[in-house]
Scaffold this motif. Structure first.
Motif, PDB file in Angstrom:
ATOM      1  N   ARG A   1       0.966  -1.351   0.117  1.00  0.00           N
ATOM      2  CA  ARG A   1      -0.006  -0.047  -0.058  1.00  0.00           C
ATOM      3  C   ARG A   1       0.910   1.289  -0.048  1.00  0.00           C
ATOM      4  O   ARG A   1       2.025   1.246   0.529  1.00  0.00           O
ATOM      5  N   ARG A   2       0.308   2.207  -0.564  1.00  0.00           N
ATOM      6  CA  ARG A   2       1.083   3.458  -0.787  1.00  0.00           C
ATOM      7  C   ARG A   2       0.058   4.734  -0.699  1.00  0.00           C
ATOM      8  O   ARG A   2      -0.860   4.858  -1.088  1.00  0.00           O
ATOM      9  N   ILE A   3       0.705   5.709  -0.091  1.00  0.00           N
ATOM     10  CA  ILE A   3       0.061   7.129  -0.084  1.00  0.00           C
ATOM     11  C   ILE A   3       1.133   8.008  -0.510  1.00  0.00           C
ATOM     12  O   ILE A   3       2.175   8.264   0.231  1.00  0.00           O
ATOM     13  N   TYR A   4       0.799   9.014  -1.530  1.00  0.00           N
ATOM     14  CA  TYR A   4       1.584   9.847  -1.644  1.00  0.00           C
ATOM     15  C   TYR A   4       0.845  11.109  -2.346  1.00  0.00           C
ATOM     16  O   TYR A   4      -0.359  10.769  -2.898  1.00  0.00           O
ATOM     17  N   VAL A   5       1.516  12.057  -2.378  1.00  0.00           N
ATOM     18  CA  VAL A   5       1.028  13.318  -2.988  1.00  0.00           C
ATOM     19  C   VAL A   5       1.460  13.269  -4.490  1.00  0.00           C
ATOM     20  O   VAL A   5       2.469  13.394  -4.936  1.00  0.00           O
TER      21      VAL A   5
ATOM     22  N   LYS B   1      -3.285  21.563   4.976  1.00  0.00           N
ATOM     23  CA  LYS B   1      -4.359  20.628   5.793  1.00  0.00           C
ATOM     24  C   LYS B   1      -3.847  19.339   5.998  1.00  0.00           C
ATOM     25  O   LYS B   1      -4.132  18.811   7.318  1.00  0.00           O
ATOM     26  N   CYS B   2      -3.050  18.593   5.157  1.00  0.00           N
ATOM     27  CA  CYS B   2      -2.533  17.509   5.226  1.00  0.00           C
ATOM     28  C   CYS B   2      -1.409  17.555   6.223  1.00  0.00           C
ATOM     29  O   CYS B   2      -1.258  16.377   7.302  1.00  0.00           O
ATOM     30  N   VAL B   3      -0.612  18.368   6.526  1.00  0.00           N
ATOM     31  CA  VAL B   3       0.508  18.285   7.528  1.00  0.00           C
ATOM     32  C   VAL B   3      -0.288  18.342   8.812  1.00  0.00           C
ATOM     33  O   VAL B   3       0.121  17.603   9.827  1.00  0.00           O
ATOM     34  N   SER B   4      -1.288  19.309   8.954  1.00  0.00           N
ATOM     35  CA  SER B   4      -2.149  19.519  10.221  1.00  0.00           C
ATOM     36  C   SER B   4      -2.806  18.084  10.706  1.00  0.00           C
ATOM     37  O   SER B   4      -2.700  17.780  11.855  1.00  0.00           O
ATOM     38  N   ALA B   5      -3.179  17.164   9.654  1.00  0.00           N
ATOM     39  CA  ALA B   5      -3.815  16.189   9.770  1.00  0.00           C
ATOM     40  C   ALA B   5      -3.063  15.097  10.424  1.00  0.00           C
ATOM     41  O   ALA B   5      -3.796  14.018  11.122  1.00  0.00           O
ATOM     42  N   CYS B   6      -1.957  15.135   9.976  1.00  0.00           N
ATOM     43  CA  CYS B   6      -1.005  14.136  10.140  1.00  0.00           C
ATOM     44  C   CYS B   6      -0.587  13.904  11.743  1.00  0.00           C
ATOM     45  O   CYS B   6       0.278  14.911  12.185  1.00  0.00           O
ATOM     46  N   ALA B   7      -0.590  12.791  12.404  1.00  0.00           N
ATOM     47  CA  ALA B   7      -0.139  12.750  13.825  1.00  0.00           C
ATOM     48  C   ALA B   7       1.351  12.441  14.060  1.00  0.00           C
ATOM     49  O   ALA B   7       1.914  11.907  15.025  1.00  0.00           O
ATOM     50  N   PHE B   8       1.683  11.900  12.750  1.00  0.00           N
ATOM     51  CA  PHE B   8       3.098  11.393  12.974  1.00  0.00           C
ATOM     52  C   PHE B   8       4.299  12.093  12.220  1.00  0.00           C
ATOM     53  O   PHE B   8       5.276  11.361  11.920  1.00  0.00           O
ATOM     54  N   ASP B   9       4.085  13.327  11.884  1.00  0.00           N
ATOM     55  CA  ASP B   9       5.156  14.070  11.441  1.00  0.00           C
ATOM     56  C   ASP B   9       5.819  13.645   9.994  1.00  0.00           C
ATOM     57  O   ASP B   9       6.928  13.642   9.824  1.00  0.00           O
TER      58      ASP B   9
ATOM     59  N   ASP C   1       8.129  24.854  -0.413  1.00  0.00           N
ATOM     60  CA  ASP C   1       8.045  25.568  -1.716  1.00  0.00           C
ATOM     61  C   ASP C   1       6.548  25.393  -2.357  1.00  0.00           C
ATOM     62  O   ASP C   1       6.395  24.784  -3.326  1.00  0.00           O
ATOM     63  N   ASN C   2       5.504  25.593  -1.477  1.00  0.00           N
ATOM     64  CA  ASN C   2       4.152  25.405  -1.795  1.00  0.00           C
ATOM     65  C   ASN C   2       3.817  24.012  -2.245  1.00  0.00           C
ATOM     66  O   ASN C   2       2.666  23.610  -2.821  1.00  0.00           O
ATOM     67  N   LEU C   3       4.517  22.937  -1.758  1.00  0.00           N
ATOM     68  CA  LEU C   3       4.267  21.430  -2.162  1.00  0.00           C
ATOM     69  C   LEU C   3       4.418  20.502  -1.150  1.00  0.00           C
ATOM     70  O   LEU C   3       5.625  20.810  -0.296  1.00  0.00           O
ATOM     71  N   ALA C   4       3.482  19.730  -0.840  1.00  0.00           N
ATOM     72  CA  ALA C   4       3.403  18.777   0.313  1.00  0.00           C
ATOM     73  C   ALA C   4       4.142  17.519  -0.264  1.00  0.00           C
ATOM     74  O   ALA C   4       4.054  17.043  -1.377  1.00  0.00           O
ATOM     75  N   TYR C   5       4.629  16.973   0.771  1.00  0.00           N
ATOM     76  CA  TYR C   5       5.374  15.751   0.506  1.00  0.00           C
ATOM     77  C   TYR C   5       5.212  14.735   1.745  1.00  0.00           C
ATOM     78  O   TYR C   5       5.381  15.059   2.917  1.00  0.00           O
TER      79      TYR C   5
ATOM     80  N   SER D   1      -8.128  12.355   3.381  1.00  0.00           N
ATOM     81  CA  SER D   1      -9.534  12.993   3.421  1.00  0.00           C
ATOM     82  C   SER D   1      -9.387  14.390   3.513  1.00  0.00           C
ATOM     83  O   SER D   1     -10.550  15.176   3.373  1.00  0.00           O
ATOM     84  N   GLU D   2      -8.247  15.024   4.246  1.00  0.00           N
ATOM     85  CA  GLU D   2      -8.408  16.482   4.361  1.00  0.00           C
ATOM     86  C   GLU D   2      -7.959  17.267   3.121  1.00  0.00           C
ATOM     87  O   GLU D   2      -8.200  18.414   3.049  1.00  0.00           O
ATOM     88  N   CYS D   3      -7.532  16.527   2.314  1.00  0.00           N
ATOM     89  CA  CYS D   3      -6.818  17.323   0.929  1.00  0.00           C
ATOM     90  C   CYS D   3      -8.118  17.676   0.264  1.00  0.00           C
ATOM     91  O   CYS D   3      -8.901  16.998  -0.422  1.00  0.00           O
ATOM     92  N   PRO D   4      -8.201  18.993   0.062  1.00  0.00           N
ATOM     93  CA  PRO D   4      -9.370  19.711  -0.751  1.00  0.00           C
ATOM     94  C   PRO D   4      -9.198  19.609  -2.089  1.00  0.00           C
ATOM     95  O   PRO D   4      -9.916  19.572  -3.234  1.00  0.00           O
TER      96      PRO D   4
END
Length: 285
Positions: free
Chosen positions: A198-202, A226-234, A240-244, A258-261
């Motif tokens: 299983r994989r989760i990625y931007v 929003k994804c950063v705030s939702a993650c409890a595991f850092d 540079d405006n991009l989540a990883y 679920s949080e990503c608009p």
């Protein structure tokens, strides 16, 4: 004695002398090849993809035969059974390592990322990247010419004619990295597989500010955090405006998805959620 006969005789003697010299040099500097090298090479796929870090399958076979252990030696295109047989030939214990797979980090399909200009040059991503950066308003996304497909020796990646994006066959992909090295936009990332694969990625590489990125692609990451705030595991960073999403820290909880608009976060090989039938941009490859 005729001049012709003399010339032939001189050339013959010269050739004989040079032949003896070459023979002597070859005998003096002859190196016996380790028979294990040929045995190992016969087990390898012969793709010479470079995923092992050595110059082709012959180089990898030589490294295995010469090494005092199997640590750090892994043919990404080989199954575990093949690596075990190679370890048996060398007489060493096999080093356990996670198998890998290529991940395409772009969801800029034809529907999500409309064309704004026309590219008439050679059908090559490398050439297009040096010229106008492709046909869409996103200068970070897939260029769609399939250089990654040509680079794959295992037919593990193909271009989807409907989306215009590359798709990875996770059953065939060994994570050698040839496609990633060939992509001029660096949208292909090689990741370790976990037990459930299983994989989760931007699925975005756009580093423009939110409004600009969204105008270029309807599912682009807008750097809202929003994804950063939702993650409890850092496990998620924003730069540079991009989540990883760091795969080594991610616990696969899917809260960020679920949080990503923008629906920029892709979850692969998960069972469907109870409250959803299917994601509009769900990917399974």
């Amino acid at each position: 004695m005729s001049p012709i006969f003399t010339s032939v005789l001189v050339l013959g003697i010269t050739g004989l002398v040079l032949g003896l010299v070459l023979f002597s040099v070859a005998r003096k500097f002859h190196v016996e090849e380790n028979p294990k090298v040929k045995q190992i090479e016969e087990l390898l796929p012969g793709a010479n993809c470079g995923g092992c870090g050595y110059p082709g399958c012959a180089g990898f076979a030589q490294a295995c035969a010469d090494s005092s252990s199997m640590e750090g030696l892994k043919c990404t295109a080989c199954k575990d059974e093949v690596m075990r047989r190679i370890a048996e030939i060398t007489g060493h214990e096999i080093a356990e390592s996670a198998s890998r797979v290529a991940v395409v980090r772009c969801s800029g399909s034809c529907a999500n990322r409309p064309s704004v200009n026309r590219y008439d040059g050679p059908r090559s991503c490398a050439v297009a990247a040096l010229q106008n950066g492709g046909e869409t308003g996103c200068s970070y996304g897939c260029l769609g010419s399939g250089d990654c497909v040509k680079a794959c020796s295992f037919n593990a990646i193909r271009m989807n004619p409907e989306t215009g994006l590359p798709e990875v066959d996770q059953e065939k992909c060994g994570g050698c990295g040839a496609c990633a090295r060939e992509c001029p936009k660096n949208i292909i990332e090689i990741r370790n597989r976990n037990k459930a694969d299983r994989r989760i990625y931007v699925s975005c590489m756009n580093r423009d500010r939110g409004p600009v990125a969204k105008a270029a692609c309807s599912v682009a990451c807008i750097g809202c955090g929003k994804c950063v705030s939702a993650c409890a595991f850092d496990a998620i960073t924003l730069e540079d405006n991009l989540a990883y999403i760091n795969p080594d820290k991610c616990r696969l909880c899917r809260k960020c998805e679920s949080e990503c608009p923008q629906h920029s976060i892709i979850a692969v090989n998960f069972p469907p959620r109870r409250d959803e039938s299917s994601s509009p941009i769900e990917q399974n490859s």
